[in-house]
Design an enzyme around this catalytic site. Structure first.
Site, PDB file in Angstrom:
ATOM      1  N   HIS A  59      44.951 -10.415  17.614  1.00 35.97           N
ATOM      2  CA  HIS A  59      44.705  -9.139  16.941  1.00 35.97           C
ATOM      3  C   HIS A  59      44.090  -8.117  17.895  1.00 35.97           C
ATOM      4  O   HIS A  59      44.480  -6.936  17.899  1.00 35.97           O
ATOM      5  CB  HIS A  59      43.790  -9.375  15.740  1.00 35.97           C
ATOM      6  CG  HIS A  59      43.353  -8.122  15.068  1.00 35.97           C
ATOM      7  ND1 HIS A  59      42.116  -7.553  15.305  1.00 35.97           N
ATOM      8  CD2 HIS A  59      43.976  -7.303  14.185  1.00 35.97           C
ATOM      9  CE1 HIS A  59      41.995  -6.454  14.588  1.00 35.97           C
ATOM     10  NE2 HIS A  59      43.109  -6.282  13.896  1.00 35.97           N
ATOM     11  N   GLU A  62      46.791  -6.820  20.115  1.00 34.29           N
ATOM     12  CA  GLU A  62      47.665  -5.886  19.375  1.00 34.29           C
ATOM     13  C   GLU A  62      47.075  -4.474  19.383  1.00 34.29           C
ATOM     14  O   GLU A  62      47.787  -3.486  19.591  1.00 34.29           O
ATOM     15  CB  GLU A  62      47.851  -6.389  17.947  1.00 34.29           C
ATOM     16  CG  GLU A  62      48.566  -5.428  17.016  1.00 34.29           C
ATOM     17  CD  GLU A  62      47.821  -5.241  15.716  1.00 34.29           C
ATOM     18  OE1 GLU A  62      47.499  -4.080  15.380  1.00 34.29           O
ATOM     19  OE2 GLU A  62      47.547  -6.254  15.036  1.00 34.29           O
ATOM     20  N   HIS A  63      45.775  -4.359  19.184  1.00 31.93           N
ATOM     21  CA  HIS A  63      45.103  -3.059  19.270  1.00 31.93           C
ATOM     22  C   HIS A  63      45.204  -2.486  20.684  1.00 31.93           C
ATOM     23  O   HIS A  63      45.530  -1.311  20.884  1.00 31.93           O
ATOM     24  CB  HIS A  63      43.622  -3.212  18.925  1.00 31.93           C
ATOM     25  CG  HIS A  63      43.315  -3.139  17.472  1.00 31.93           C
ATOM     26  ND1 HIS A  63      42.556  -2.138  16.922  1.00 31.93           N
ATOM     27  CD2 HIS A  63      43.662  -3.949  16.438  1.00 31.93           C
ATOM     28  CE1 HIS A  63      42.437  -2.326  15.620  1.00 31.93           C
ATOM     29  NE2 HIS A  63      43.093  -3.431  15.302  1.00 31.93           N
ATOM     30  N   GLU A 139      36.148  -2.789  12.489  1.00 33.44           N
ATOM     31  CA  GLU A 139      37.109  -3.317  11.514  1.00 33.44           C
ATOM     32  C   GLU A 139      36.587  -4.605  10.878  1.00 33.44           C
ATOM     33  O   GLU A 139      36.745  -4.825   9.670  1.00 33.44           O
ATOM     34  CB  GLU A 139      38.457  -3.560  12.193  1.00 33.44           C
ATOM     35  CG  GLU A 139      39.562  -3.956  11.241  1.00 33.44           C
ATOM     36  CD  GLU A 139      40.900  -4.153  11.933  1.00 33.44           C
ATOM     37  OE1 GLU A 139      41.864  -4.545  11.236  1.00 33.44           O
ATOM     38  OE2 GLU A 139      40.997  -3.922  13.157  1.00 33.44           O
TER      39      GLU A 139
END
Length: 438
Positions: A59, A62-63, A139
């Site tokens: 994740h 991906e950012h 997040e």
């Protein structure tokens, strides 16, 4: 049944597939009378492929890949997509990551250029790592503040323990805080290779034209001698027993998720399991919704969920209620689950659930983005396209006897559960819940 010839309109509209050198697969579906096109690069790597020490790496990466490439800054990437009114985004799941764009068909070359540049050439610059680390930590904090989201992660951890699917996709504040640039770069180099990738597109798309674009932008990465990675099989084994997890929090409501482990998506009774889930808590007429909310007014939100992975799955029930109603919610929920395990669902309930699944499937595939997603997932999960008609036939073939056999087999298993709310100890939780967890 006659064979479809290329002149047959139905054959012309069927999905097409090309495997390029290096094992990269390109799958497309042309949708007539659609002006848009959706394209995604699907990478067969997700959070379950991380080691525990780098939880959240897929994740985080991906950012990070959107921050810059050798030829584009993050602003350049955003402006290029905004200039054509399109959407460029990505998401990470347990078993895959997808980078996608939704544009007018005429802008597909730009979309392929941008997505390929991000996926292949994202720089992982040191400054970008630190900036995006803070974004991911925000997040995580936001997810922890949302009881329903936080509970979803807590429940899978309670059900699967140390198994990789039990870890949150997003990682933890602790793991993300200490993750290094070198670890992220290594993850990118090892797993973002053509044999792990599928380029899927649907809408106003020409297959041969897309293949040419992919050849152009993937270029030297398409090395001969590699074959596509086979569909994931997983370990097939989850060690340890499900458990009960409690997070005490000063809140207006108690949130609970409880459920059982199931076989994975390749199970022969997979669609009977989906019918069972739908009849239990998948709609307004479901047993749980009717008994907990409509008849007794004990909760506003109550539903079931079904998550299927390569080698395992989870059938769960979620509810949120006032703390003083928690015991009643658990009593009714336990009664419903015990009743279905013992006596099954009715023929009428089976028919309604099958109709709900059929309608939801077809209605959910009326745009290019959802069609693209189906193509990408099918190729990664099964190594081939599974038509909508094939899935509809599988649903139609489910009988109430099969559903009830699945219910008897699964609903008597030991449950895992997670509770978030104003409760001081596990001993203060309803007896029905503690009995189900064992």
């Amino acid at each position: 049944m006659p064979r479809r010839s290329p002149a047959d309109p139905a054959a012309a509209l069927a999905p097409r597939r090309t495997t390029l050198p290096g094992g990269l697969r390109v799958v497309t579906e042309f949708l007539p009378a659609v002006h848009s096109a959706s394209v995604g690069v699907w990478v067969g790597v997700g959070s379950r492929d991380e080691g525990a020490t780098v939880a959240g790496a897929a994740h985080f990466l991906e950012h990070l890949l959107f921050k810059s490439t050798p030829t584009r800054s993050a602003v350049d990437i955003a402006q290029a997509m905004d200039a054509v009114g399109g959407e460029l985004n990505a998401f990470t799941a347990k078993e895959h990551t997808c980078y996608y764009a939704h544009v007018l068909g005429s802008d597909l070359p730009l979309a392929v250029d941008l997505v390929a540049d991000v996926v292949l050439n994202g720089r992982c610059a040191a400054d970008d790592v630190e900036v995006e680390r803070d974004v991911v930590l925000e997040e995580i904090a936001m997810r922890d503040d949302d009881p329903e989201d936080a509970l979803a992660d807590m429940f899978l951890a309670a059900l699967f323990g140390d198994h990789p699917v039990g870890r949150p996709v997003i990682g933890s504040a602790q793991s993300v805080s200490v993750m290094t640039r070198a670890q992220l770069q290594s993850f990118h180099l090892r797993r973002y290779t053509p044999e792990w990738m599928v380029v899927a597109a649907a809408g106003n798309v020409d297959h041969d034209g897309l293949v040419a674009l992919v050849r152009e932008h993937f270029g030297s990465r398409l090395v001969r001698g590699r074959r596509p990675v086979a569909p994931r099989k997983g370990t097939g084994r989850v060690n340890g027993s499900p458990r009960l997890t409690l997070v005490s929090r000063d809140a207006e409501q108690t949130h609970v998720s409880l459920g059982i482990r199931t076989p994975g998506r390749g199970w022969e009774h997979r669609w009977a399991l989906s019918v069972l889930h739908t009849a239990l808590g998948g709609g307004l007429s479901s047993r749980l919704f009717q008994e907990v909310r409509e008849t007794r007014g004990l909760a506003y939100s109550v539903y079931s969920a079904l998550d299927l992975f390569a080698d395992s799955g989870a059938l769960s029930v979620y509810a949120a209620c006032l703390p003083e109603r928690f015991a009643d919610v658990m009593r009714v929920t336990a009664d419903v689950l015990e009743s279905v395990a013992r006596d099954g669902i009715t023929e009428a309930e089976c028919g309604i659930a099958k109709g709900s699944l059929r309608g939801g499937l077809v209605l959910g595939l009326e745009d290019s983005s959802s069609r693209m997603s189906r193509l990408g997932r099918s190729e990664l999960n099964y190594g081939k396209h599974r038509s909508i008609e094939h899935t509809l036939r599988q649903i139609e073939q489910v009988t109430v006897e099969e559903v009830n056999a699945v219910a008897r087999h699964l609903l008597s298993r030991r449950y895992g559960a997670a509770v978030l709310g104003p409760h001081g100890s596990k001993r203060s939780l309803p007896q029905q819940l503690r009995a189900m967890v064992g």
